[in-house]
Write a protein that holds these residues in place. Structure first.
Motif, PDB file in Angstrom:
ATOM      1  N   ASP A   6       9.335 -22.716   9.357  1.00 59.06           N
ATOM      2  CA  ASP A   6       8.628 -22.676  10.640  1.00 59.06           C
ATOM      3  C   ASP A   6       8.524 -21.225  11.101  1.00 59.06           C
ATOM      4  OD1 ASP A   6       7.429 -23.258  13.019  1.00 59.06           O
ATOM      5  OD2 ASP A   6       9.218 -24.054  13.991  1.00 59.06           O
ATOM      6  N   VAL A   7       7.448 -20.566  10.668  1.00 58.82           N
ATOM      7  CA  VAL A   7       7.206 -19.178  11.040  1.00 58.82           C
ATOM      8  C   VAL A   7       5.801 -19.080  11.635  1.00 58.82           C
ATOM      9  CG1 VAL A   7       8.781 -18.264   9.287  1.00 58.82           C
ATOM     10  CG2 VAL A   7       6.364 -18.592   8.745  1.00 58.82           C
ATOM     11  N   PRO A   8       5.523 -18.027  12.390  1.00 61.02           N
ATOM     12  CA  PRO A   8       4.215 -17.931  13.065  1.00 61.02           C
ATOM     13  C   PRO A   8       3.020 -17.867  12.119  1.00 61.02           C
ATOM     14  CG  PRO A   8       5.814 -16.447  14.090  1.00 61.02           C
ATOM     15  CD  PRO A   8       6.450 -16.964  12.840  1.00 61.02           C
ATOM     16  N   VAL A   9       3.169 -17.184  10.970  1.00 63.95           N
ATOM     17  CA  VAL A   9       2.042 -16.988  10.053  1.00 63.95           C
ATOM     18  C   VAL A   9       2.412 -17.550   8.689  1.00 63.95           C
ATOM     19  CG1 VAL A   9       0.484 -15.306   8.993  1.00 63.95           C
ATOM     20  CG2 VAL A   9       1.341 -14.919  11.316  1.00 63.95           C
ATOM     21  N   GLN A  10       1.789 -18.673   8.318  1.00 64.91           N
ATOM     22  CA  GLN A  10       2.115 -19.353   7.067  1.00 64.91           C
ATOM     23  C   GLN A  10       0.952 -19.179   6.091  1.00 64.91           C
ATOM     24  OE1 GLN A  10       3.584 -23.366   7.684  1.00 64.91           O
ATOM     25  NE2 GLN A  10       4.531 -22.790   9.630  1.00 64.91           N
ATOM     26  N   LEU A  11       1.157 -18.314   5.109  1.00 61.48           N
ATOM     27  CA  LEU A  11       0.111 -17.959   4.148  1.00 61.48           C
ATOM     28  C   LEU A  11       0.637 -18.121   2.726  1.00 61.48           C
ATOM     29  CD1 LEU A  11      -1.151 -14.678   5.899  1.00 61.48           C
ATOM     30  CD2 LEU A  11      -2.181 -16.957   6.056  1.00 61.48           C
ATOM     31  N   ASN A  12       1.314 -19.234   2.458  1.00 63.55           N
ATOM     32  CA  ASN A  12       1.985 -19.361   1.159  1.00 63.55           C
ATOM     33  C   ASN A  12       1.501 -20.508   0.286  1.00 63.55           C
ATOM     34  OD1 ASN A  12       3.228 -21.291   2.901  1.00 63.55           O
ATOM     35  ND2 ASN A  12       5.019 -21.355   1.558  1.00 63.55           N
ATOM     36  N   VAL A  13       0.758 -21.480   0.810  1.00 65.22           N
ATOM     37  CA  VAL A  13       0.393 -22.633  -0.028  1.00 65.22           C
ATOM     38  C   VAL A  13      -1.113 -22.873  -0.078  1.00 65.22           C
ATOM     39  CG1 VAL A  13       2.604 -23.827   0.026  1.00 65.22           C
ATOM     40  CG2 VAL A  13       1.006 -24.167   1.907  1.00 65.22           C
ATOM     41  N   ASN A  14      -1.898 -21.849   0.197  1.00 66.21           N
ATOM     42  CA  ASN A  14      -3.354 -21.893  -0.006  1.00 66.21           C
ATOM     43  C   ASN A  14      -4.047 -22.988   0.807  1.00 66.21           C
ATOM     44  OD1 ASN A  14      -2.737 -19.904  -1.875  1.00 66.21           O
ATOM     45  ND2 ASN A  14      -2.815 -21.304  -3.618  1.00 66.21           N
ATOM     46  N   GLU A  15      -3.526 -23.272   1.973  1.00 65.77           N
ATOM     47  CA  GLU A  15      -4.179 -24.241   2.858  1.00 65.77           C
ATOM     48  C   GLU A  15      -5.402 -23.615   3.526  1.00 65.77           C
ATOM     49  OE1 GLU A  15      -0.212 -26.585   4.479  1.00 65.77           O
ATOM     50  OE2 GLU A  15      -0.657 -24.526   5.119  1.00 65.77           O
ATOM     51  N   LEU A  37       4.914 -15.645   6.123  1.00 58.72           N
ATOM     52  CA  LEU A  37       5.378 -16.303   4.899  1.00 58.72           C
ATOM     53  C   LEU A  37       4.264 -16.285   3.863  1.00 58.72           C
ATOM     54  CD1 LEU A  37       7.454 -18.073   3.360  1.00 58.72           C
ATOM     55  CD2 LEU A  37       6.418 -20.069   4.486  1.00 58.72           C
ATOM     56  N   ILE A  38       4.523 -15.614   2.714  1.00 62.05           N
ATOM     57  CA  ILE A  38       3.598 -15.663   1.593  1.00 62.05           C
ATOM     58  C   ILE A  38       4.348 -16.254   0.407  1.00 62.05           C
ATOM     59  CG2 ILE A  38       2.234 -13.738   2.508  1.00 62.05           C
ATOM     60  CD1 ILE A  38       3.444 -11.994   0.267  1.00 62.05           C
ATOM     61  N   ARG A  39       3.804 -16.169  -0.802  1.00 61.59           N
ATOM     62  CA  ARG A  39       4.396 -16.869  -1.953  1.00 61.59           C
ATOM     63  C   ARG A  39       4.891 -15.882  -3.008  1.00 61.59           C
ATOM     64  NH1 ARG A  39       3.607 -22.221  -3.895  1.00 61.59           N
ATOM     65  NH2 ARG A  39       5.401 -22.639  -5.243  1.00 61.59           N
ATOM     66  N   GLU A  40       6.112 -16.070  -3.409  1.00 62.20           N
ATOM     67  CA  GLU A  40       6.687 -15.320  -4.526  1.00 62.20           C
ATOM     68  C   GLU A  40       6.446 -16.139  -5.781  1.00 62.20           C
ATOM     69  OE1 GLU A  40      10.966 -13.221  -5.706  1.00 62.20           O
ATOM     70  OE2 GLU A  40      10.890 -14.811  -4.201  1.00 62.20           O
ATOM     71  N   VAL A  41       5.375 -15.813  -6.490  1.00 61.38           N
ATOM     72  CA  VAL A  41       4.941 -16.642  -7.606  1.00 61.38           C
ATOM     73  C   VAL A  41       4.175 -15.768  -8.588  1.00 61.38           C
ATOM     74  CG1 VAL A  41       2.705 -17.302  -6.606  1.00 61.38           C
ATOM     75  CG2 VAL A  41       3.878 -18.888  -8.147  1.00 61.38           C
ATOM     76  N   GLY A  42       4.047 -16.239  -9.816  1.00 61.30           N
ATOM     77  CA  GLY A  42       3.299 -15.490 -10.800  1.00 61.30           C
ATOM     78  C   GLY A  42       4.171 -14.517 -11.563  1.00 61.30           C
ATOM     79  N   PRO A  43       3.548 -13.587 -12.280  1.00 60.76           N
ATOM     80  CA  PRO A  43       4.325 -12.627 -13.085  1.00 60.76           C
ATOM     81  C   PRO A  43       5.266 -11.803 -12.219  1.00 60.76           C
ATOM     82  CG  PRO A  43       1.974 -12.529 -13.614  1.00 60.76           C
ATOM     83  CD  PRO A  43       2.097 -13.371 -12.396  1.00 60.76           C
ATOM     84  N   ASP A  44       6.317 -11.349 -12.823  1.00 56.20           N
ATOM     85  CA  ASP A  44       7.289 -10.537 -12.103  1.00 56.20           C
ATOM     86  C   ASP A  44       6.607  -9.307 -11.515  1.00 56.20           C
ATOM     87  OD1 ASP A  44       9.892  -9.905 -11.214  1.00 56.20           O
ATOM     88  OD2 ASP A  44      10.104  -8.460 -12.834  1.00 56.20           O
ATOM     89  N   GLY A  45       6.931  -9.025 -10.248  1.00 56.04           N
ATOM     90  CA  GLY A  45       6.358  -7.862  -9.583  1.00 56.04           C
ATOM     91  C   GLY A  45       5.143  -8.164  -8.720  1.00 56.04           C
ATOM     92  N   TRP A  46       4.654  -9.406  -8.788  1.00 57.70           N
ATOM     93  CA  TRP A  46       3.456  -9.778  -8.033  1.00 57.70           C
ATOM     94  C   TRP A  46       3.811 -10.766  -6.918  1.00 57.70           C
ATOM     95  CZ3 TRP A  46      -1.594  -8.110  -9.439  1.00 57.70           C
ATOM     96  CH2 TRP A  46      -1.661  -7.383 -10.629  1.00 57.70           C
ATOM     97  N   LEU A  47       2.979 -10.789  -5.878  1.00 59.31           N
ATOM     98  CA  LEU A  47       3.070 -11.739  -4.778  1.00 59.31           C
ATOM     99  C   LEU A  47       1.685 -12.319  -4.520  1.00 59.31           C
ATOM    100  CD1 LEU A  47       5.289  -9.617  -2.357  1.00 59.31           C
ATOM    101  CD2 LEU A  47       6.023 -11.710  -3.525  1.00 59.31           C
ATOM    102  N   ARG A  48       1.634 -13.487  -3.898  1.00 58.02           N
ATOM    103  CA  ARG A  48       0.349 -14.129  -3.604  1.00 58.02           C
ATOM    104  C   ARG A  48       0.254 -14.427  -2.115  1.00 58.02           C
ATOM    105  NH1 ARG A  48      -0.199 -20.027  -5.533  1.00 58.02           N
ATOM    106  NH2 ARG A  48       0.532 -20.341  -3.395  1.00 58.02           N
ATOM    107  N   VAL A  49      -0.871 -14.068  -1.527  1.00 58.42           N
ATOM    108  CA  VAL A  49      -1.114 -14.357  -0.122  1.00 58.42           C
ATOM    109  C   VAL A  49      -2.321 -15.268   0.007  1.00 58.42           C
ATOM    110  CG1 VAL A  49      -2.509 -12.247   0.212  1.00 58.42           C
ATOM    111  CG2 VAL A  49      -1.457 -13.371   2.190  1.00 58.42           C
ATOM    112  N   SER A  50      -2.162 -16.364   0.743  1.00 56.95           N
ATOM    113  CA  SER A  50      -3.301 -17.227   1.074  1.00 56.95           C
ATOM    114  C   SER A  50      -4.136 -16.545   2.147  1.00 56.95           C
ATOM    115  CB  SER A  50      -2.808 -18.582   1.597  1.00 56.95           C
ATOM    116  OG  SER A  50      -1.896 -19.178   0.700  1.00 56.95           O
ATOM    117  N   ILE A  51      -5.416 -16.882   2.178  1.00 54.94           N
ATOM    118  CA  ILE A  51      -6.303 -16.299   3.181  1.00 54.94           C
ATOM    119  C   ILE A  51      -6.292 -17.173   4.432  1.00 54.94           C
ATOM    120  CG2 ILE A  51      -8.633 -15.523   3.705  1.00 54.94           C
ATOM    121  CD1 ILE A  51      -7.092 -13.951   1.495  1.00 54.94           C
ATOM    122  N   GLY A  52      -5.915 -16.566   5.544  1.00 59.23           N
ATOM    123  CA  GLY A  52      -5.852 -17.277   6.813  1.00 59.23           C
ATOM    124  C   GLY A  52      -6.941 -16.819   7.767  1.00 59.23           C
TER     125      GLY A  52
END
Length: 366
Positions: free
Chosen positions: A22-31, A332-347
């Motif tokens: 429960d955080v103000p900005v949720q950009l981790n699951v591509n909603e 909140l973004i996503r720690e996923v994919g190859p090592d060293g990379w992060l993923r942010v959903s577009i809000g």
């Protein structure tokens, strides 16, 4: 005796799941950050109310009306190619996850092999595991494209019954060119099916074709979609596919009875009546995605070319520290994919501003 008597290959494993915080900005699951309008909500409520009056009866097992509605929607992507999608070519289930699992149940299994190319969606090997399908993972090039010569050789060597190809790819956002799909369909031949997962297909950039256009050419091609993303229906859990009718008939053998509830069918049909409205924010999300990619690159970061509603960016010596720093600032973004990379959903623009400001702070302090 160890209790519970779980299958040996499942012991010690953790269930799939992204953090639900429960955080103000949720950009981790591509909603989709934009919910349905009051008019759409009212239509859904009325449709569900009508369905509720019949809940003492089982729903339409073949969901005929919904398949017709989905076929009409998909035809929007094929009419320029001179053909339409027929209801008999459409199948649906509770999210594209269940669609994928049903495909593995029907075409995978003991003694059979599934193939994909990493980095890719982390659930694919779990679908294979859950259906006792042998899993073989090829690899993508440095730019996250697929080396077609190597892919063809892998398919010829392994003879998979299922090839899983997300386009756009998750977590990279990379779309596949039609030539790649054709090559793999031909390499697989009649001994398997090629599944092009277009969960993010509506977000593809202008000029990027859908694999749906190849359905008349390759009878072993399956194209999956979802209402979770562009349709802003993540809570609806409705995924679907288009394929040769014989493939849909095969899936009917393994599906559970009455697997789509009357409420799910009513909600999905109501959402389809508001297609243009629900997809109205797709252009805005594409534009926000492109702005985000440009901005990240201006910060000196690498960003994968993306046709989805997210961006994979890096590279970080300690991506966990960056992820945590953003979370500490309410993003909140996503720690996923190859090592060293992060993923942010577009809000929303406001959410992306918060993301940019937080990332600048985290990098400044690191």
């Amino acid at each position: 005796m160890v209790f519970p008597p779980l299958r040996e290959e499942l012991r010690g494993l953790e269930p799939y799941g992204a953090p639900q915080l429960d955080v103000p900005v949720q950009l981790n699951v591509n909603e989709n950050p934009y919910g349905p309008s009051p008019a759409c909500v009212a239509d859904i409520a009325e449709a569900v109310s009508r369905a509720a009056a019949t809940l003492n009866r089982y729903p339409d097992r073949e969901f005929v009306e919904l398949r017709a509605g989905l076929a009409a929607y998909l035809t929007r992507d094929t009419v320029a190619a001179g053909f339409g999608i027929e209801p008999a070519q459409v199948w649906a289930a509770n999210g594209s996850n269940e669609v994928m699992l049903q495909l593995l149940q029907a075409f995978g299994g003991p003694g059979r092999t599934a193939v994909s190319f990493a980095p890719t969606y982390s659930m694919y090997p779990e679908y294979a595991r859950d259906t006792s399908t042998r899993w073989v993972q090829g690899h993508r090039a440095e730019d996250f494209s697929i080396d077609l010569d190597a892919a063809r050789e892998l398919v010829r060597a392994e003879r998979p019954s299922v090839v899983l190809l997300p386009s756009p790819n998750n977590p990279t956002g990379t779309a596949l060119p039609p030539a790649a799909i054709t090559l793999l369909c031909e390499a697989v031949g009649d001994h398997g099916v090629v599944v092009v997962d277009e969960a993010y297909g509506e977000f593809r950039r202008s000029g990027t074709p859908s694999a749906l256009e190849l359905l008349p050419v390759h009878r072993n091609l399956v194209v999956t979609r979802t209402m979770s993303k562009a349709f802003a229906g993540a809570g609806l859990r409705l995924g679907y596919l288009a394929a040769d009718p014989a493939i849909c008939d095969a899936i009917r053998v393994v599906r559970l009875p009455y697997h789509l509830s009357a409420v799910t069918q009513a909600t999905a049909l109501a959402a389809l009546r508001h297609t243009d409205e629900l997809l109205g924010q797709v252009d805005a999300l594409r534009a926000e995605r492109d702005r985000t990619v440009v901005w990240l690159r201006e910060q000196g970061l690498e960003v994968a070319d993306t046709d989805a509603n997210f961006a994979l960016f890096g590279r970080f010596a300690d991506r966990r520290a960056v992820w945590q720093g953003l979370l500490d600032r309410g993003v909140l973004i996503r720690e996923v994919g190859p090592d060293g990379w992060l993923r942010v959903s577009i809000g929303t623009p406001e959410e992306m501003t918060a993301f940019r400001e937080a990332l600048v702070e985290v990098r400044r302090e690191s």
